[in-house]
Design a protein around this motif. Structure first.
Motif, PDB file in Angstrom:
ATOM      1  N   THR A  83       0.912  -1.277  -0.099  1.00 39.12           N
ATOM      2  CA  THR A  83      -0.198  -0.482  -0.088  1.00 39.12           C
ATOM      3  C   THR A  83       0.504   1.015   0.357  1.00 39.12           C
ATOM      4  N   VAL A  84       1.895   1.092   0.920  1.00 33.60           N
ATOM      5  CA  VAL A  84       2.556   2.392   0.730  1.00 33.60           C
ATOM      6  C   VAL A  84       3.762   2.128  -0.494  1.00 33.60           C
ATOM      7  N   CYS A  85       4.274   1.029  -1.039  1.00 37.42           N
ATOM      8  CA  CYS A  85       4.908   1.064  -1.458  1.00 37.42           C
ATOM      9  C   CYS A  85       5.242  -0.047  -2.625  1.00 37.42           C
TER      10      CYS A  85
ATOM     11  N   SER B  93       2.184   8.366  11.027  1.00 40.99           N
ATOM     12  CA  SER B  93       1.461   8.135   9.516  1.00 40.99           C
ATOM     13  C   SER B  93       0.366   6.317   9.707  1.00 40.99           C
ATOM     14  N   ARG B  94      -0.654   6.616   9.157  1.00 40.49           N
ATOM     15  CA  ARG B  94      -1.864   4.903   8.671  1.00 40.49           C
ATOM     16  C   ARG B  94      -1.869   4.668  10.457  1.00 40.49           C
ATOM     17  N   GLU B  95      -1.777   5.418  11.396  1.00 44.27           N
ATOM     18  CA  GLU B  95      -2.030   5.063  12.683  1.00 44.27           C
ATOM     19  C   GLU B  95      -3.402   5.362  12.611  1.00 44.27           C
ATOM     20  N   ARG B  96      -4.777   4.685  13.133  1.00 44.02           N
ATOM     21  CA  ARG B  96      -6.056   5.172  13.306  1.00 44.02           C
ATOM     22  C   ARG B  96      -5.479   5.032  14.752  1.00 44.02           C
ATOM     23  N   VAL B  97      -7.298   6.123  14.764  1.00 47.12           N
ATOM     24  CA  VAL B  97      -6.980   6.153  16.723  1.00 47.12           C
ATOM     25  C   VAL B  97      -7.026   5.422  17.181  1.00 47.12           C
ATOM     26  N   GLY B  98      -7.931   4.193  17.128  1.00 47.58           N
ATOM     27  CA  GLY B  98      -7.335   3.193  18.068  1.00 47.58           C
ATOM     28  C   GLY B  98      -6.379   2.892  18.680  1.00 47.58           C
ATOM     29  N   GLU B  99      -5.338   2.166  17.106  1.00 51.06           N
ATOM     30  CA  GLU B  99      -4.800   2.145  17.607  1.00 51.06           C
ATOM     31  C   GLU B  99      -3.710   2.673  18.289  1.00 51.06           C
ATOM     32  N   PHE B 100      -3.453   4.322  17.994  1.00 49.49           N
ATOM     33  CA  PHE B 100      -2.939   5.341  18.818  1.00 49.49           C
ATOM     34  C   PHE B 100      -3.020   5.172  20.467  1.00 49.49           C
ATOM     35  N   ILE B 101      -4.855   5.456  20.643  1.00 51.01           N
ATOM     36  CA  ILE B 101      -4.774   4.438  22.273  1.00 51.01           C
ATOM     37  C   ILE B 101      -4.302   3.652  22.474  1.00 51.01           C
TER      38      ILE B 101
ATOM     39  N   ILE C 224       0.206  20.020  -4.602  1.00 47.97           N
ATOM     40  CA  ILE C 224      -1.547  19.360  -4.741  1.00 47.97           C
ATOM     41  C   ILE C 224      -0.657  18.497  -3.501  1.00 47.97           C
ATOM     42  N   TYR C 225      -2.081  17.495  -2.745  1.00 47.90           N
ATOM     43  CA  TYR C 225      -2.123  15.897  -2.582  1.00 47.90           C
ATOM     44  C   TYR C 225      -1.753  14.940  -2.947  1.00 47.90           C
ATOM     45  N   LYS C 226      -1.068  14.353  -2.100  1.00 45.37           N
ATOM     46  CA  LYS C 226      -1.119  12.793  -2.929  1.00 45.37           C
ATOM     47  C   LYS C 226      -1.028  11.567  -2.202  1.00 45.37           C
ATOM     48  N   TYR C 227      -1.808  10.340  -2.411  1.00 45.59           N
ATOM     49  CA  TYR C 227      -2.167   9.048  -0.998  1.00 45.59           C
ATOM     50  C   TYR C 227      -0.594   8.254  -1.678  1.00 45.59           C
ATOM     51  N   ALA C 228      -0.526   8.102  -0.629  1.00 42.38           N
ATOM     52  CA  ALA C 228       0.209   6.723  -0.981  1.00 42.38           C
ATOM     53  C   ALA C 228       0.155   5.613   0.472  1.00 42.38           C
ATOM     54  N   GLY C 229      -0.481   5.228   0.864  1.00 39.89           N
ATOM     55  CA  GLY C 229      -0.507   4.642   1.802  1.00 39.89           C
ATOM     56  C   GLY C 229      -1.609   5.647   3.441  1.00 39.89           C
TER      57      GLY C 229
END
Lengths: 358, 398, 77
Positions: free
Chosen positions: A244-246, B349-357, C63-68
């Motif tokens: 997903t990231v790469c 990055s990519r950490e949902r709030v549930g995981e953060f908690i 711009i915004y980009k999405y990479a995960g």
């Protein structure tokens, strides 16, 4: 700029789409009753009645079909229709006499009604090969193959002990959030990603990629003089987060991707609290166009549940009552090392009592 | 520009059978070259057991960071029609109610600009248009907004909120889910369209603990209707259910999770102080029982699918919150903004709030956002003795 | 205390995104924190940064980009 750009208007207000009978009785419904499979009536405190006819849908709909639904809604429902959270389409009527002609027209067009109450509802699902880059299998195809076989449980020809919710997700990202379903069908990757070292430095930021791995299996490495990464394969659990990231970490694998089956989850609070689905079958082959192994396994679970569970007992409640050893025996599937959790908090699932059924 | 129609024997197999066929649906729009190529590429996936779509990319409407998801074919030379095949998420109206006129407008827009293939609806709740080119993005957006529609969320922002049918058609709705969903969506348009979070943040509004929108499993903020006072009972109608064959003891009282009710053939006695609002008895007898009159919602936070740190269900933050539409849901918004502030600042990055908690600890999280701990938040108190003590405990002990 | 305008802030953001392009993905919050560090929290806050970010994106400079996850980046070409 000729025209003022319109942004941030949000969705249209729902009220303009509500039928008159709903506007009049909004928040003042007294009770409802299921009249027959796929048909229910809501009776308001005022005595007004609203009939709902629920039809199946493959979720993926052509605009040709949506326009046909519009014509049908115009004929029978004053132009009013809605969709449910499980992708069924519902036609909203006030004239009881129009129910049967409506059902007939829907059936003639290929859209059967059903799915209400203690029945099998539609399978919520993801995009699969129709539109997703990380799918381990197709979604719509597996759903179609399974529902063709379980069709009598949707239409009400066959009975179930309680409502039954099947969900399908084509990879662990679970856009369908299948993890709390009576039966969850889940596409799985089973091999570590293959790294495209030539593309990786151009496409991906290495520290982000390394940080993306939940088990720390990705390490920075220099390959052929270029900055890239290496994967500690024994540590990889094939979640695909790196992909997903790469995009240069390809997780899809035509030979080894497969399908797993999970059971016993629910989201409602009725009787017992919401539950996660638990692993029943770790791996079945990816066998389009009809996935016979998956269909057979799911049908077996549904039929076994229908035959053994008590009234109002969801699949997970039934398993809790009879125990997992009996469940595996009844569905004729082996319990393997893969069924034992080895991720975080795995110990919480170990049996720490002598209360066993012998 | 695929001149001849390719044969698709594998997916054709899925036109057979009683369940509605997605292949038939795709073929209904096969007069469009873009859709014809999508069908051909799908057949290829069925032959080869692999997806032929590539990752996202830099697509979107000017100014927004979400709503359009880039999708490209890795077989573009062979199937030029799907070289660009982007997804458009269109924010659905509350509870998915439509008029035929409104739907026809959407169909016309999608007919003019894209594949004609939709999802009704996507997993988060949006109307999904599947398959349009980069060039079509701005014209689609212009046509949508000119007709009163807007895009939904994607990326690291608030995702499109969704709600159950609520008071529009359900006697169990404990608050106005349609209004709350609409109000929150409109109030946080900036957060919906412009990513400012570590990852996605979802709202789902369920009118009662039956949770028909799966909010407890599928949303960072689950708003589940509930009540405080006594279940409303009509004993004559309970008796009617018994006469029709319902076994009040076996099917209702014995299935109550706290065994807080009993039936003597005339009166359904309920120890309401011990009712956990599971809905079972009410589900069994909609004509006889109803939720109480003092209604509101339980706010639970943090559910998510497995990626990355494992699946979570939402957990209780506010046991009971009034959900009066007149209040514009100011308490819910205040709580939300406090959560966004903290998680927004410190989430990875990519950490949902549930995981953060889970990472920072629920107690620390509550302290930072200014919520007092209450026993409703846990299944039971801690069983391990590894307590981090603050100095204040000595002051209190004196 | 020097008043920082939205335009100045947007320019500084653009410079940051440009200087890290291809090396580091910046989340909107990373950009915001960098600006608060650069100008001081007495001069800029999150709300002002959000406005500057919007200016930057609405004008098409970034711009915004999405990479995960979502990141702020330069447009292609």
């Amino acid at each position: 700029m000729a025209d003022e750009r319109i942004t941030d208007i949000g969705p249209p207000h729902y009220e303009q789409f509500l039928p008159e009978v709903i506007k009049k009785n909004y928040g003042k419904w007294d009770y409802h009753e299921i009249l027959k499979p796929g048909v229910m009536v809501h009776v308001a405190e005022s005595g007004d009645k609203l009939f709902t006819v629920r039809a199946a849908s493959p979720r993926l709909l052509a605009i040709t079909t949506i326009r046909k639904f519009c014509d049908i809604a115009d004929t029978y429902c004053g132009g009013h229709l809605r969709w449910t959270s499980r992708n069924n389409v519902e036609f909203l009527l006030t004239d009881e006499k129009k129910i049967e002609p409506l059902i007939k027209e829907l059936a003639d067009y290929g859209f059967p009604v059903g799915g209400l109450g203690a029945k099998l509802s539609n399978i919520v699902h993801t995009q699969g090969w129709v539109h997703c880059h990380s799918s381990a299998s197709d979604a719509s195809g597996v759903v179609k193959a399974v529902m063709d076989e379980l069709f009598p449980y949707f239409t009400g020809e066959k009975d179930l002990p309680a409502k039954t919710r099947i969900a399908y997700a084509c990879c662990l990202n679970m856009c369908g959030a299948v993890h709390c379903s009576d039966i969850a069908i889940l596409g799985v990757h089973t091999r570590a990603p293959v790294i495209n070292h030539a593309e990786l430095p151009k496409m991906c930021e290495i520290p982000t990629l390394v940080a993306s791995c939940p088990t720390g299996a990705i390490r920075p490495a220099t390959v052929d003089g270029k900055q890239s990464v290496e994967i500690v394969e024994e540590q990889c659990m094939y979640c695909g987060n790196c992909y997903t990231v790469c995009p240069a970490c390809t997780i899809n694998n035509a030979k080894t991707d497969g399908i797993s089956v999970w059971v016993g989850g629910k989201v409602s609070n009725s009787r017992v609290p919401p539950k996660f689905s638990k692993l029943a079958i770790p791996y079945l082959p990816n066998n389009p166009p009809r996935w016979p192994e998956v269909v057979e396994a799911v049908v077996k679970i549904v039929e076994t549940y229908a035959a053994h569970a008590r009234k109002n007992e969801r699949l997970g409640e039934w398993i809790d009552r009879i125990g997992w050893p009996k469940f595996f025996e009844l569905i004729d599937q082996p319990f393997t090392k893969y069924h034992i959790d080895d991720f975080k908090h795995a110990g919480e699932t170990f049996m720490r009592t002598a209360q066993l059924r012998h | 520009m695929t001149e001849t129609k390719r044969k698709t024997p594998l997916i054709d197999e899925l036109e057979k059978g009683p369940w509605p066929s997605f292949v038939k649906e795709m073929k209904k729009e096969a007069h469009k070259p873009i859709t014809r190529d999508a069908i051909s590429q799908l057949e290829r996936s069925y032959e080869e057991h692999i997806s032929h779509w590539k990752h996202g990319g830099l697509v979107g409407v000017m100014g927004y960071g979400g709503g359009v998801i880039g999708r490209y074919s890795d077989l573009a030379a062979e199937f030029p029609g799907v070289a660009e095949f982007h997804t458009f998420r269109v924010n659905q109206p509350s509870a998915w109610f439509y008029t035929s006129d409104a739907l026809r407008t959407l169909c016309d827009i999608w007919d003019k600009h894209g594949s004609g293939i939709t999802n009704m609806h996507g997993s988060t709740g949006d109307i999904v248009f599947l398959g349009g080119t980069t060039e079509a993005i701005e014209p689609i957006f212009a046509d949508l907004t000119a007709n009163g529609w807007d895009l939904g969320g994607s990326g690291s922002n608030m995702r499109t909120p969704s709600c159950c049918v609520g008071p529009a058609r359900c006697e169990w709705a404990c608050y106005d889910t349609l209004n709350a969903c609409y109000n929150i969506t409109q109030s946080f348009q900036d957060e919906l369209h412009r990513p400012f979070f570590p990852y996605k943040y979802k709202f789902k509004f369920a009118g009662c603990p039956n949770d028909c929108v799966a909010s407890i499993a599928r949303s960072d903020c689950s708003v589940i209707g509930t009540w405080k006072d006594d279940i409303q009972v009509n004993n004559a109608k309970v008796k009617d259910y018994e006469k029709q064959g319902l076994d009040l003891n076996a099917d209702v009282c014995d299935r109550c999770p706290t065994r807080c009710m009993s039936w003597d053939g005339k009166t359904l006695a309920i120890d309401n102080s011990n009712c956990v609002k599971c809905m079972h008895c009410i589900n069994m007898m909609p004509k006889a029982l109803k939720p109480g009159k003092e209604r509101g919602a339980t706010i639970l936070i943090g559910s998510k699918a497995p990626i990355v740190g494992g699946a979570l269900l939402s957990s209780v933050f506010v046991p009971f919150l009034e959900m009066d539409p007149e209040s514009e849901y100011s308490d819910l918004k205040e709580l939300t903004e406090a959560i966004w502030e903290l998680w927004g600042e410190h989430g990875k990055s990519r950490e949902r709030v549930g995981e953060f908690i889970q990472r920072v600890g629920l107690s620390n999280f509550l302290e930072e956002i200014g919520l007092e701990p209450v026993p409703e938040m846990v299944m039971h108190p801690r069983t391990n003795p590894y307590i981090f003590f603050d100095d204040e405990i000595f002051e209190k002990a004196e | 205390m020097a008043e920082v305008t939205i335009q100045q802030l947007a320019d500084a953001m653009y410079d940051l995104v440009k200087s890290t392009h291809g090396k580091k993905n910046l989340k909107p919050m990373d950009v915001t924190k960098a600006m608060i560090d650069q100008f001081g929290e007495d001069s800029v806050d999150k709300a002002l940064c959000k406005k500057a970010l919007r200016e930057l994106i609405d004008t098409g400079r970034c711009i915004y980009k999405y990479a995960g996850g979502s990141f702020v980046t330069l447009p292609e070409n």
